[in-house]
Enzyme design. Structure first.
Site, PDB file in Angstrom:
ATOM      1  N   HIS A   3      31.479  66.282  -4.648  1.00 31.49           N
ATOM      2  CA  HIS A   3      32.774  66.756  -5.147  1.00 31.49           C
ATOM      3  C   HIS A   3      33.841  65.695  -4.909  1.00 31.49           C
ATOM      4  O   HIS A   3      33.887  65.097  -3.828  1.00 31.49           O
ATOM      5  CB  HIS A   3      33.185  68.041  -4.421  1.00 31.49           C
ATOM      6  CG  HIS A   3      32.278  69.199  -4.663  1.00 31.49           C
ATOM      7  ND1 HIS A   3      32.535  70.138  -5.639  1.00 31.49           N
ATOM      8  CD2 HIS A   3      31.118  69.583  -4.077  1.00 31.49           C
ATOM      9  CE1 HIS A   3      31.563  71.051  -5.621  1.00 31.49           C
ATOM     10  NE2 HIS A   3      30.695  70.731  -4.683  1.00 31.49           N
ATOM     11  N   HIS A  29      25.058  66.524  -6.231  1.00 31.79           N
ATOM     12  CA  HIS A  29      26.403  66.145  -6.667  1.00 31.79           C
ATOM     13  C   HIS A  29      27.303  65.930  -5.464  1.00 31.79           C
ATOM     14  O   HIS A  29      27.065  66.454  -4.377  1.00 31.79           O
ATOM     15  CB  HIS A  29      27.005  67.216  -7.586  1.00 31.79           C
ATOM     16  CG  HIS A  29      27.161  68.553  -6.932  1.00 31.79           C
ATOM     17  ND1 HIS A  29      26.136  69.462  -6.849  1.00 31.79           N
ATOM     18  CD2 HIS A  29      28.202  69.118  -6.295  1.00 31.79           C
ATOM     19  CE1 HIS A  29      26.548  70.539  -6.206  1.00 31.79           C
ATOM     20  NE2 HIS A  29      27.797  70.363  -5.842  1.00 31.79           N
ATOM     21  N   ARG A  45      21.476  73.779  -8.317  1.00 30.42           N
ATOM     22  CA  ARG A  45      22.491  72.769  -8.612  1.00 30.42           C
ATOM     23  C   ARG A  45      21.879  71.373  -8.496  1.00 30.42           C
ATOM     24  O   ARG A  45      21.230  71.051  -7.496  1.00 30.42           O
ATOM     25  CB  ARG A  45      23.667  72.829  -7.622  1.00 30.42           C
ATOM     26  CG  ARG A  45      24.613  73.998  -7.689  1.00 30.42           C
ATOM     27  CD  ARG A  45      25.394  74.224  -8.965  1.00 30.42           C
ATOM     28  NE  ARG A  45      25.793  73.077  -9.784  1.00 30.42           N
ATOM     29  CZ  ARG A  45      26.873  72.339  -9.610  1.00 30.42           C
ATOM     30  NH1 ARG A  45      27.707  72.585  -8.622  1.00 30.42           N
ATOM     31  NH2 ARG A  45      27.158  71.346 -10.446  1.00 30.42           N
ATOM     32  N   TYR A  56      20.260  72.239  -4.365  1.00 28.01           N
ATOM     33  CA  TYR A  56      20.164  73.518  -3.642  1.00 28.01           C
ATOM     34  C   TYR A  56      20.204  74.679  -4.627  1.00 28.01           C
ATOM     35  O   TYR A  56      20.752  74.563  -5.722  1.00 28.01           O
ATOM     36  CB  TYR A  56      21.284  73.639  -2.597  1.00 28.01           C
ATOM     37  CG  TYR A  56      22.685  73.565  -3.155  1.00 28.01           C
ATOM     38  CD1 TYR A  56      23.334  74.698  -3.650  1.00 28.01           C
ATOM     39  CD2 TYR A  56      23.384  72.360  -3.179  1.00 28.01           C
ATOM     40  CE1 TYR A  56      24.605  74.628  -4.164  1.00 28.01           C
ATOM     41  CE2 TYR A  56      24.667  72.285  -3.694  1.00 28.01           C
ATOM     42  CZ  TYR A  56      25.275  73.416  -4.181  1.00 28.01           C
ATOM     43  OH  TYR A  56      26.540  73.344  -4.692  1.00 28.01           O
ATOM     44  N   TYR A  89      25.346  72.999   2.899  1.00 26.06           N
ATOM     45  CA  TYR A  89      26.748  72.694   3.228  1.00 26.06           C
ATOM     46  C   TYR A  89      27.061  73.199   4.624  1.00 26.06           C
ATOM     47  O   TYR A  89      26.582  74.249   5.044  1.00 26.06           O
ATOM     48  CB  TYR A  89      27.688  73.402   2.250  1.00 26.06           C
ATOM     49  CG  TYR A  89      27.788  72.772   0.887  1.00 26.06           C
ATOM     50  CD1 TYR A  89      28.715  71.775   0.632  1.00 26.06           C
ATOM     51  CD2 TYR A  89      26.978  73.203  -0.153  1.00 26.06           C
ATOM     52  CE1 TYR A  89      28.825  71.215  -0.634  1.00 26.06           C
ATOM     53  CE2 TYR A  89      27.081  72.647  -1.419  1.00 26.06           C
ATOM     54  CZ  TYR A  89      28.011  71.659  -1.653  1.00 26.06           C
ATOM     55  OH  TYR A  89      28.121  71.107  -2.900  1.00 26.06           O
TER      56      TYR A  89
END
Lengths: 235, 187
Positions: A160, A158, A155, A145, A106
């Site tokens: 959000h 995905h 995770r 990640y 991110y």
């Protein structure tokens, strides 16, 4: 008298509980006292009509066109419809999306995962649904990640999503997953919802109609916001 | 036809990427009528530690007690400059602040009137769905007859009422757990 048309409560098991012990962050952040149940009032059945002036400027629905170059990764198209529980479209409502890059990183100061930042990818998009509740955006497929929730925790990929809908009570923040991801069965966040069918609805479907030749694979993700009775409550 | 609503999932630790562009910390431009107030506070977890990655969203009526929304059928004026929506995030000390006007009274159930209040949704990593609470204002005589406060056990009502600060403005905190745990609502 100002009768309100109340929104429906969640069907059992279709929404997560606040305390979900395998997701360790919930331990100190979930309420310990019972929530206070109250009737819905005008305050809750109205809600912000927000963001209409914040979309349209620049390629906010194309996350691959926000920098000088193209981001690395597998380009994808994500589209779907925003509906209420009656199956009626939710038109002209703000959809905000954010995600990590193809390497699983991110663009955020707190993300310390040792994977490269992509100078051509910020991971932020927003758009309005159209009159039929449809939305569509172009991005790259996010990577998996690691996180520190438990040993060897990863995770699943995905994206959000944040949506408003018609009322304060229709506000929804959720995550869209990808079909066939082997990390899904081990993910405490995905599995926080008890009903397996409700979980499955968080998984997008590969979709030929959304797939564009010589351009990108397409994924379909429909979102359902809380619905309500057709007639006002007497209260 | 009934489609169950999509399950909520946490905003996670990195929501700033997607949501910070539309932060709204000043709800009311200077020329919007109403009593202007600054509300500040902190978000604290079950250890009393600051929550540095929380997002609060606010929803309120204008000073006349009218929501900027088509389902508010009251014959009162909407002010086009006032949307009634705010979005603030907490800083490295768990603190947030926003500026707004005190809302007017809006209808409650059974012909009642609600005391002035602001709705709050709380989002953060570790919350799988938002928490919903309210901010009321101290020393408002309408609080005593508020139909929603009436559902709250007396000893917990104080968690919903902002505290006046000597220098002006109000303090209102979100306490997630413990003795002074904030009242959260279920609808």
């Amino acid at each position: 008298m100002h009768p309100v048309r109340p929104y429906w409560r969640a069907l059992p098991g279709t929404q997560p509980e606040y305390l979900h012990p395998t997701y360790t962050s919930t331990a100190k952040r979930s309420p310990t006292r019972p929530l206070v149940r109250m009737p819905q009032t005008l305050s809750e059945v109205t809600g912000p009509i927000f963001g209409h002036d914040a979309v349209g400027a620049g390629p906010q629905d194309d996350l691959t066109k926000q920098h000088a170059g193209e981001p690395l990764g597998e380009r994808i198209v994500v589209s779907g419809r925003v509906l209420d529980e009656d199956g009626q479209p939710v038109p002209h409502t703000l959809v905000e999306v954010w995600q990590c890059n193809a390497a699983g990183r991110y663009l955020h100061v707190n993300d310390r995962h040792d994977a490269p930042i992509d100078p051509n990818f910020s991971g932020c998009g927003r758009m309005l649904t159209d009159a039929e509740g449809r939305y569509r955006f172009v991005t790259i497929k996010p990577g998996a990640y690691p996180w520190r929730n438990h040993y060897n925790a990863w995770r699943p990929a995905h994206i959000h999503f944040s949506l408003f809908g018609r009322a304060f009570l229709t506000r929804l923040v959720t995550q869209m997953y990808f079909p066939g991801d082997p990390l899904l069965p081990a993910d405490p966040i995905f599995n926080s919802t008890a009903d397996p069918m409700a979980r499955d609805r968080l998984v997008s479907t590969f979709d030929w109609e959304t797939t564009e030749p010589e351009f990108a694979l397409g994924y379909r993700f429909d979102i359902v916001l809380r619905g309500r009775d057709a007639t006002p409550a007497s209260a | 036809m009934h489609l169950p609503a999509t399950a909520s999932q946490t905003v996670g630790p990195y929501f700033a990427i997607g949501l910070d562009a539309l932060l709204r910390t000043d709800l009311a431009p200077a020329d919007v009528p109403g009593r202007r107030v600054m509300i500040a506070g902190r978000v604290l977890d079950g250890d009393g530690a600051p929550v540095t990655d929380a997002l609060l969203e606010l929803w309120q009526a204008n000073a006349e007690g009218k929501y900027a929304h088509p389902d508010d059928g009251q014959e009162r004026a909407v002010d086009p400059r006032f949307q009634g929506f705010g979005r603030v995030s907490t800083d490295a000390t768990g603190a947030f602040r926003f500026a707004t006007i005190v809302p007017g009274r809006v209808p409650g159930p059974d012909g009642t009137l609600q005391a002035p209040h602001i709705l709050v949704s709380v989002f953060m990593r570790g919350l799988l769905k938002q928490l919903v609470t309210r901010i009321y204002f101290p020393d408002d005589t309408a609080n005593a007859g508020d139909p929603v406060l009436a559902f709250v056990p007396t000893e917990r009502r104080g968690t919903l009422i902002a505290r006046p600060e000597p220098a002006g403005g109000f303090t209102w905190n979100v306490i997630l757990q413990g003795e002074d745990e904030t009242v959260f609502f279920d609808f």
